[in-house]
Design a protein around this motif. Structure first.
Motif, PDB file in Angstrom:
ATOM      1  N   ALA A 148       0.850  -1.195   0.000  1.00  0.00           N
ATOM      2  CA  ALA A 148       0.000   0.000   0.000  1.00  0.00           C
ATOM      3  C   ALA A 148       0.878   1.234   0.000  1.00  0.00           C
ATOM      4  CB  ALA A 148      -0.920   0.001   1.214  1.00  0.00           C
ATOM      5  N   PRO A 149       0.473   2.285  -0.699  1.00  0.00           N
ATOM      6  CA  PRO A 149       1.269   3.520  -0.732  1.00  0.00           C
ATOM      7  C   PRO A 149       1.241   4.220   0.609  1.00  0.00           C
ATOM      8  CG  PRO A 149      -0.829   3.824  -1.865  1.00  0.00           C
ATOM      9  CD  PRO A 149      -0.750   2.375  -1.500  1.00  0.00           C
ATOM     10  N   PRO A 150       2.222   5.101   0.880  1.00  0.00           N
ATOM     11  CA  PRO A 150       3.308   5.512  -0.019  1.00  0.00           C
ATOM     12  C   PRO A 150       4.453   4.503  -0.003  1.00  0.00           C
ATOM     13  CG  PRO A 150       3.439   6.730   2.034  1.00  0.00           C
ATOM     14  CD  PRO A 150       2.195   5.899   2.129  1.00  0.00           C
ATOM     15  N   PHE A 151       5.081   4.341  -1.162  1.00  0.00           N
ATOM     16  CA  PHE A 151       6.176   3.391  -1.295  1.00  0.00           C
ATOM     17  C   PHE A 151       7.540   4.050  -1.114  1.00  0.00           C
ATOM     18  CE2 PHE A 151       2.617   1.441  -3.425  1.00  0.00           C
ATOM     19  CZ  PHE A 151       2.708   0.119  -3.021  1.00  0.00           C
ATOM     20  N   VAL A 152       7.594   5.382  -1.329  1.00  0.00           N
ATOM     21  CA  VAL A 152       8.846   6.101  -1.140  1.00  0.00           C
ATOM     22  C   VAL A 152       8.560   7.348  -0.329  1.00  0.00           C
ATOM     23  CG1 VAL A 152       9.927   5.265  -3.252  1.00  0.00           C
ATOM     24  CG2 VAL A 152       8.543   7.337  -3.324  1.00  0.00           C
ATOM     25  N   LYS A 160       4.010   1.393  -9.115  1.00  0.00           N
ATOM     26  CA  LYS A 160       3.694   2.081 -10.370  1.00  0.00           C
ATOM     27  C   LYS A 160       2.236   2.533 -10.384  1.00  0.00           C
ATOM     28  CE  LYS A 160       7.131  -0.160 -13.372  1.00  0.00           C
ATOM     29  NZ  LYS A 160       7.350  -1.090 -14.498  1.00  0.00           N
ATOM     30  N   LEU A 161       1.334   1.641  -9.967  1.00  0.00           N
ATOM     31  CA  LEU A 161      -0.082   2.016  -9.966  1.00  0.00           C
ATOM     32  C   LEU A 161      -0.366   3.160  -8.995  1.00  0.00           C
ATOM     33  CD1 LEU A 161      -2.113  -1.317 -10.234  1.00  0.00           C
ATOM     34  CD2 LEU A 161      -1.239   0.159 -12.035  1.00  0.00           C
ATOM     35  N   SER A 162       0.438   3.235  -7.927  1.00  0.00           N
ATOM     36  CA  SER A 162       0.228   4.323  -6.965  1.00  0.00           C
ATOM     37  C   SER A 162       0.593   5.676  -7.551  1.00  0.00           C
ATOM     38  CB  SER A 162       1.040   4.070  -5.699  1.00  0.00           C
ATOM     39  OG  SER A 162       2.425   4.298  -5.930  1.00  0.00           O
ATOM     40  N   LEU A 163       1.339   5.693  -8.656  1.00  0.00           N
ATOM     41  CA  LEU A 163       1.721   6.953  -9.295  1.00  0.00           C
ATOM     42  C   LEU A 163       0.673   7.444 -10.295  1.00  0.00           C
ATOM     43  CD1 LEU A 163       5.495   6.197 -10.064  1.00  0.00           C
ATOM     44  CD2 LEU A 163       4.531   7.394  -8.097  1.00  0.00           C
ATOM     45  N   VAL A 164      -0.376   6.649 -10.507  1.00  0.00           N
ATOM     46  CA  VAL A 164      -1.375   6.980 -11.534  1.00  0.00           C
ATOM     47  C   VAL A 164      -2.453   7.871 -10.932  1.00  0.00           C
ATOM     48  CG1 VAL A 164      -3.093   6.055 -13.123  1.00  0.00           C
ATOM     49  CG2 VAL A 164      -0.939   4.839 -12.769  1.00  0.00           C
ATOM     50  N   PRO A 165      -2.614   9.107 -11.409  1.00  0.00           N
ATOM     51  CA  PRO A 165      -3.711   9.980 -10.929  1.00  0.00           C
ATOM     52  C   PRO A 165      -5.020   9.606 -11.594  1.00  0.00           C
ATOM     53  CG  PRO A 165      -2.465  11.121 -12.609  1.00  0.00           C
ATOM     54  CD  PRO A 165      -1.788   9.781 -12.436  1.00  0.00           C
TER      55      PRO A 165
END
Length: 1141
Positions: free
Chosen positions: A49-53, A227-232
């Protein structure tokens, strides 16, 4: 910390069998100790689950760089690697894993996500090992929390060889001999139902997982999740978002508008599963909130069909428990006593059918039945609406292969997918329109039985208007939660797809019979704005994904996205404001998650000028609250941001004030007869709630009539009798069936409201009928029509026949005195309507007459006629005040309309504006009403802000600008009839607007109370100071506290060079130039009635003095220089149309 927008990914969960259990089972199999493969209990293995960074330093001030809300986490599961300090890698080397293990020891999930039941839902049939590789399988989940909020999941079951590349006790297992395969389930969870898109994402993930080593399995899934967490997510409207996940391009479709759901499924699936008749039966069961269970051998089909059916009912929203996939261990859920919608595997059909009072829907066979019999004993959807639905559905083209007959074989997979997606979008739009038409046909006219002031729905009266055969259906539906929620939205005046279609078709559905609705169905292709044609869609392609687990790469990715959106904004024409708004919104999201707070606020500020409907209020509030001191000081130096922050603060104050009345916006009451005695105030409220009449003056007179000779209070029994008689009379009038020979003599809009008993007359035996326009005799035996001329001032059983000299006589017996009162009131109302060119007087007189009838029937005493005479309002006015209108006024006045006709009391007309074919009328608190200029009928109503409007201006063919007391200029689109743009540069109330062509550029001028004048470029909505106003040689001015007109020379403004005194005028409120005349609206000195003075511009002389309003004239406008329209204050509240000579 600012609240972040939800992104595509909430969490990615891996479910399967722990490796130690697999190891034991594998060992037993190799030793031939397993006779058959057992069903295993699935467990959560991984949660990503995000956040990953996150930023290594100063993280407390950082907004998490992923499109998900940063929130507290709770530990979900402890990794079982504590006992393994060292692990042998596949290449035979050993490594210390203590450090890595501690870094990932706690698997944490967002606090709103409960994964306890997820393993069962990922393997609803149970987790079964296999001796051979099996095909990947997808299905879809819906999770609902205690507050009714839904989360969606897409699951893929993927088989992988057991212990592939695994090592035990320092020795590698020989996996080449392994014949054991274990399934893993990857579940991607999202706040939004992107079923097709997430299925595509998981398909891409499997391409990466198949060749991956076991040691890389977790890392591959984590990188995929990152990657999916970066998708708005795309904002509502016609801008989709796409990204490349290799090998597929994935598209996220946007919602149609702020209140519409995301649609990323194939809506035609139910049409492939059910006949049209069965489909309507299922929808009827949903509307009646039955206990429904869907069955299929395909788990995916259950959710997709259920979701499609619920979308068919939009904007009605299913309020009951909803679990489209029930695992085998969850069948006891079906014992719940409440309504629900659930889905089971077809293998459980017999077991479930034993439960009483269930509706069983076999999706695979297209059959619906109850658990008690093979049929269902429930009311069907109203026949007229059902027939219209089926006739429209017959025209649907549901087979994609027919579209491909003329095409060659495609070689580009993404191009083929795009082609299929476009076809599906067209089908979805058609099906949405057909389904919406069904809902509108079922619930048409509901708003006519709502009292917004008291938030009451008169269900009994609504049922009276339905066909007898449909009564049982409506009685059930009206008691459901789904209908209650629908009513709440109507009372809150929600502008959704239902209200838009219902309003657009209102003029074509005056009656609720089958013929009209079928005619309406045929008209759909011809009515403007009804088919909701699909708008052109733009797709914004995201940059290629970076290594998603490195902070600086992620920041560079966001910078690339901001740059791409900036290029898209610069390349978009200014007249495409809706598309510009979507680009700004998206860029605001990216700037938010990458900690560029001020840039994000600037993007969101631009939405006021492009499309304020998608303005993210909560996100902006959170951003403003999270600004550090340094950034707050920078914001104060940027005027546009300073205005935005001030606006946010004002909105917060209004929100706090509104929260005190939140329960009122949620309340929906049903009208009930009173149970105690009522004083005047309670009586007014009760009458308004009942729907009998809304006008307070009429209700006061009715109260006086019912309380003649008694205490000034109305008892519950008297009210019940009065209400019953009123409704019985109304029902009798609706049942009057006039023969064709009579109908040809009256207008289509006329109805018989009062019918006498059969009486003997000089023209034969018959009944005297009263409509809103005439009296006539309806002869018995052979139907005949004799019109009676209302030419006498008294009704003494003798009237004159229309077109004849002889007297018409009728023996009305005991009804004589009542008819005498009613006809005199109707006659007085008719005269006033003719004199004042105001048909509303006739309608009000009819209401008074019908109330007299109900009062006489309910009192049944010798004082009944005297009591009824209290309602003879127009007959009394006729005696007190001469009805004659001055000749000049009568010759100039053409017509009157009453914008306040549906309100409890008249509202002042604040501003008037005429545009070709339409009259715009602004009344109190920003309410704007639009009338058709040919019929003067109301076509649209909208609310613009919460303050009084001071001015309106038609800027171009699609823009109406409205200046408000709250310092905002609101812009309404005449085509879409929505107000979604605002100009917020003024600091005080906007008092005036003007427009001018400056060479080839159209500019608008606005002025405000503090004296500032702004010049706007209409195309860009930017402030420009280059053009200058072009003045005439003269300036005419009037004053609210003076009856004098001052005329000035522009070159010498030291004093007016001419003054014109207006006779008997105490003040002027509006002025307009029409041709060579100046029309001035004011108020009289000797009375408070409104006056209009017409002056000659050349001679400066008064040409006419018009008397057409009972209050000061507050607004005036011109219609193509042929007519002038005037509006008056709250004691009159009407609009008069005058002829210009």
């Amino acid at each position: 910390m600012a609240e972040l927008p939800s992104g595509l990914l909430e969490a990615c969960v891996v479910v399967g069998v722990p490796s130690d259990k697999l190891r034991d089972l594998y060992q037993l199999q190799q030793q031939s100790k397993l006779n058959e493969l057992p069903l295993l209990e699935a467990e959560v293995l991984q949660v990503h689950a995000p956040p990953f960074v996150s930023k290594e330093t100063n993280s407390s001030q950082s907004i998490g760089p992923a499109f998900s809300r940063v929130q507290r986490r709770r530990s979900f599961i402890k990794k079982k690697r504590r006992d393994r300090a060292a692990e042998v890698l596949p290449n035979g080397e050993t490594t210390n894993r203590t450090e890595a293990s501690s870094a990932t020891e706690d698997i944490s999930v967002p606090k709103d996500l409960d994964l306890i039941a997820l393993p069962q839902l990922c393997f609803p049939d149970g987790l079964q090992l296999a001796n051979e590789q099996r095909e990947d399988s997808y299905h879809f989940l819906v999770f609902t929390d205690l507050f009714g909020n839904r989360t969606h999941g897409v699951v893929v079951q993927y088989y992988r060889s057991c212990l592939e590349g695994a090592v035990q006790n320092g020795h590698r297992w020989n996996s080449s001999k392994s014949r054991l395969y274990t399934p893993f389930a990857m579940c991607v969870i999202s706040k939004f139902p992107y079923y097709n898109a997430l299925k595509d994402c998981l398909s891409c993930l499997l391409v990466q997982l198949r060749p991956a080593r076991q040691a890389d399995f977790e890392e591959t899934i984590k990188e995929f999740s990152a990657k999916l967490s970066l998708v708005p997510l795309p904002p509502p409207g016609q801008l989709h978002v796409s990204f490349n996940l290799r090998p597929l391009n994935v598209v996220l479709p946007s919602r149609e508008d702020q209140d519409s759901p995301v649609i990323d499924i194939d809506l035609h699936l139910p049409f492939l599963c059910f006949t049209h008749t069965t489909l309507l039966q299922v929808l009827s069961c949903l509307l009646q909130e039955q206990r429904l269970v869907f069955f299929s051998a395909d788990w995916a089909r259950l959710t997709l069909v259920a979701e499609s059916l619920l979308l068919y009912l939009q904007p009605l929203s299913w309020q009951q428990p909803y679990v489209p996939v029930l695992a085998r261990g969850m069948l006891d859920f079906l014992m719940a006593p409440t309504a629900f919608l659930m889905g089971c595997h077809i293998s459980h059909f017999d077991e479930v059918a034993a439960v009483k009072e269930l509706i069983l829907v076999n999706v695979d066979d297209g059959i619906i039945q109850s658990s008690c019999s093979e049929t269902i004993d429930l009311p069907a959807i109203p026949l007229a609406a059902a027939e219209s639905f089926m006739s429209r559905a017959e025209c649907l083209q549901l087979h994609y292969d027919l579209e491909l007959c003329h095409l060659g074989a495609g070689t580009d997979a993404n191009a083929l997918r795009c082609q299929r997606r476009e076809w599906q979008t067209r089908r979805n739009t058609e099906i949405q329109n057909i389904a919406l038409e069904l809902v509108v046909n079922i619930f048409r006219g509901v708003q006519d039985f709502l009292n917004h002031e008291h938030r009451v729905f008169n269900s009994e009266e609504f049922l009276r208007t339905r066909e007898p055969a449909d009564q049982s259906f409506y009685k059930k539906v009206l008691e459901t939660h789904i209908f209650h929620s629908f009513l709440r939205d109507r009372l809150n005046r929600k502008r959704d797809t239902f209200s838009r279609m219902e309003q657009n078709t209102r003029n074509y559905a005056h009656r609720y019979d089958a013929g009209v609705i079928q005619t309406f169905s045929n008209l759909l292709c011809h009515l403007p704005g009804l088919k909701f044609p699909q708008k052109a869609v733009k797709v914004f392609r995201l940059p290629e994904f970076p290594p998603p687990l490195a902070y600086h790469y992620v920041q560079n990715y966001y910078s690339d996205m901001v740059s791409s959106l900036g290029k898209a904004i610069n390349a978009t024409p200014t007249d495409e404001s809706a598309l510009l708004a979507r680009y700004h919104y998206l860029r605001g999201l990216v700037n938010t998650v990458s900690n560029r707070r001020l840039d994000a606020l600037e993007d969101f500020q631009s939405l006021y000028k492009t499309d304020s409907d998608i303005f993210p209020s909560q996100m902006v509030k959170s951003l403003v609250d999270s600004l550090p001191e340094g950034e707050r000081l920078q914001a104060d130096k940027r005027p546009e941001l300073k205005r935005l922050i001030s606006q946010v603060k004002r909105d917060q104050e209004r929100e706090r004030a509104r929260n005190g009345n939140w329960h009122e916006e949620d309340a929906v009451k049903r009208f009930k007869l009173p149970k105690k005695y009522m004083q005047l105030g309670e009586f007014v409220k009760c009458i308004q709630e009942s729907g009998i009449v809304k006008d307070q003056g009429t209700i006061h007179r009715l109260f006086d009539a019912l309380t003649v000779g008694h205490q000034k209070q109305v008892g519950p029994e008297l009210f019940r009798v009065f209400y019953t008689i009123w409704k019985e009379t109304e029902a009798e009038a609706q049942e009057v069936c006039l023969p064709a020979s009579v109908l040809e003599h009256i207008e289509p809009s006329e109805c018989v409201f009062k019918l006498s008993s059969s009486v003997k007359t000089s023209r034969g035996v018959g009944k005297i009928a009263m409509t809103q326009r005439r009296l006539f005799l309806l002869t018995d035996g052979r139907p005949g029509y004799v019109e009676i001329c209302l030419s006498l001032s008294r009704f003494l059983l003798k009237l004159r026949v229309q077109g004849r000299k002889e007297t018409f006589e009728a023996n009305l017996k005991t009804e004589t005195e009542l008819w005498n009162l009613m006809v005199k009131e109707m006659w007085a109302g008719r005269n006033m309507a003719d004199q004042h060119k105001d048909p509303q007087y006739m309608q009000q007189a009819l209401t008074n007459a019908l109330l007299m009838d109900a009062v006489v029937g309910s009192l049944q005493s010798n004082k009944a006629i005297y009591a009824a005479s209290k309602l003879a309002h127009f007959d009394r006015i006729k005696m007190e005040v001469p009805m004659m209108v001055p000749k000049t006024t009568a010759e100039t006045l053409k017509h009157k309309i009453n914008p306040s006709v549906e309100l409890a009391a008249p509202q002042a007309v604040d501003v008037l504006l005429y545009t070709p074919g339409q009259l715009w009328v602004s009344v109190s608190m920003g309410k704007v009403m639009v009338f058709d200029a040919s019929s003067w009928s109301l076509t649209h109503t909208c609310h613009v802000g919460n303050a009084r409007l001071n001015c309106m201006l038609g800027v171009d063919k699609d823009q109406i600008w409205m200046g408000s007391e709250d310092s905002v200029i609101y812009i309404i689109s005449m085509v879409a009839m929505v107000c979604n743009r605002q100009l917020t540069e003024h600091r005080a109330e906007v008092t005036g607007l003007a427009v001018q062509m400056f060479f080839s550029q159209k500019v608008a001028y606005s002025c405000s109370a503090e004296g500032s004048v702004m010049v706007w470029d209409v195309a860009t909505l930017q402030v420009s100071f280059k053009p200058t106003l072009c003045y005439k040689e003269e300036l005419w001015s009037v004053c609210m506290d003076s009856g004098e007109v001052c005329i000035w020379h522009i070159k010498d403004t030291t004093k007016p060079y001419h003054r014109v005194a207006l006779q008997d005028c105490s003040g002027c409120y509006c002025v307009i130039k029409v041709k060579n005349q100046v029309w001035i609206g004011g108020v009289g000195r000797s009375s408070t009635k409104g006056k209009i003075y017409i002056l000659d511009t050349e001679r400066h002389q008064i040409l006419k003095e018009l008397h057409g309003h009972n209050d000061k004239v507050t607004a005036i406008c011109s219609a193509e220089d042929r007519y002038v329209l005037s509006g008056a204050g709250k004691h009159d509240g009407k609009v008069a149309i005058w002829k210009v000579e």
